[in-house]
Scaffold this active site. Structure first.
Site, short mmCIF file in Angstrom:
data_model
loop_
_atom_site.label_atom_id
_atom_site.label_comp_id
_atom_site.label_asym_id
_atom_site.label_seq_id
_atom_site.Cartn_x
_atom_site.Cartn_y
_atom_site.Cartn_z
N ARG A 101 0.79 -1.24 0.00
CA ARG A 101 0.00 0.00 0.00
C ARG A 101 0.82 1.29 0.00
NH1 ARG A 101 -4.96 0.19 4.07
NH2 ARG A 101 -3.36 -0.04 5.66
N ASP A 102 2.14 1.23 0.11
CA ASP A 102 2.89 2.49 0.22
C ASP A 102 4.24 2.38 -0.49
OD1 ASP A 102 3.26 5.11 0.96
OD2 ASP A 102 4.02 4.64 2.96
N ILE A 103 4.24 1.85 -1.71
CA ILE A 103 5.49 1.72 -2.47
C ILE A 103 5.82 3.06 -3.12
CG2 ILE A 103 6.63 0.56 -4.40
CD1 ILE A 103 4.81 -1.84 -3.90
N ASN A 107 10.65 4.37 -0.03
CA ASN A 107 10.41 3.12 0.69
C ASN A 107 11.10 1.93 0.02
OD1 ASN A 107 8.97 4.10 2.86
ND2 ASN A 107 6.99 3.89 1.85
#
Length: 306
Positions: A101-103, A107
């Protein structure tokens, strides 16, 4: 990492701690050489902490900023190698029922130890049952919508709907950012909802086709799995698909069904890190698969019911 929810109301804090502990169970079960090893969470007074491996290296956000200062960007071959290294990681995650959900470039760390991209910050990861086409966090009471504008697909940002193809979309955005040296909001026609990244850089048409399918604004027009995307990438560029190295059962940790909370911080020493830097290549180099390290036994000092 310290967990610090923005809403400090007692009821909200209790719920936030409960959800954070449940997410910790998910992270604890993940065993992959390109995902930081999660060790434990512990609580001190009203503060909650998470302990995981420290990854020595630079984020891809730092790497692209450094290249931009030198008037350079990532070459197509480098980005292809990056995707080939990370798609198997997504195959593993999704196989565990986990959506990142947060690529984004900040990150993903290029490890100076293994020379492989490491997918970090799984604190936003969502564990879900993947036997449906999509899973909507918006249908869950008090759902938290997580993602980065520009990197996460529209249905995730607006509605909290996530699926494996959500991560594929998010992985394609850093690819075009690294090659163009341009932020996502400048690569998207917001009126036509159409990506214009090909106006900024020329790549192999077959590679562009793969990226554009990953970036489709319509979820059902994207690749539906990381395996599918990897096969398409390999076929488009006439390269062998990257083999997925799945951790063996002997390497896996079998946590209890309850989250473990240790009242004392866990101390550990970081391994020696080499200073070897990644060299550029003119070929679509296949990533080197690393074997998962032997896991140490965790000490259970207190169980929290979920």
């Amino acid at each position: 990492k310290e967990f610090f929810p923005s809403n400090q109301l007692t009821a909200t804090l209790d719920k936030s701690f409960e959800l954070f502990r449940r997410e910790a169970v998910t992270l604890y079960q993940l065993q992959h050489p390109q995902i930081p090893k999660f060790w434990e969470i512990f609580q001190e007074d009203s503060r909650l902490f998470l302990v995981e491996d420290f990854i020595e290296g630079q984020t891809y956000e730092a790497l692209i900023n450094e290249r931009i200062r030198n008037r350079k960007t990532f070459r197509e071959t480098e980005v292809v190698s990056l995707l080939r290294a990370l798609l198997p990681v997504l195959t593993y995650l999704h196989g565990q029922g986990v959506i990142h959900r947060d690529i984004s470039p900040d990150n993903i760390i290029l490890s100076t130890k293994t020379d492989l991209p490491i997918l970090i910050d799984l604190g936003a990861a969502k564990q879900t049952i993947l036997n449906a086409t999509m899973v909507s966090a918006a249908t869950t009471p008090r759902a938290t919508i997580i993602g980065k504008t520009g990197y996460s697909p529209d249905e995730q940002i607006r509605l909290g709907i996530v699926a494996p193809h959500s991560d594929l979309y998010a992985l394609a955005v850093p690819a075009i950012v690294l090659m163009t040296g341009t932020q996502p909001n400048q690569l998207l026609d917001h009126y036509a909802l159409k990506w214009t990244w090909e106006e900024h850089v020329q790549v192999t048409p077959a590679f562009a086709q793969v990226l554009n399918r990953m970036l489709s604004p319509t979820p059902n027009q994207r690749f539906q799995s990381a395996d599918e995307a990897q096969q398409a990438l390999a076929s488009a560029l006439s390269i062998a698909p990257t083999s997925v190295s799945t951790p063996t059962p002997s390497d896996a940790v079998n946590p209890s069904s309850e989250t473990v909370v240790n009242t004392d911080p866990m101390t550990f020493s970081s391994p020696a890190i080499s200073a070897t830097q990644r060299s550029d290549t003119d070929q679509y180099a296949a990533p080197t698969q690393q074997s998962a390290p032997t896991q140490q036994a965790a000490t259970v000092q207190q169980s929290v019911s979920g």
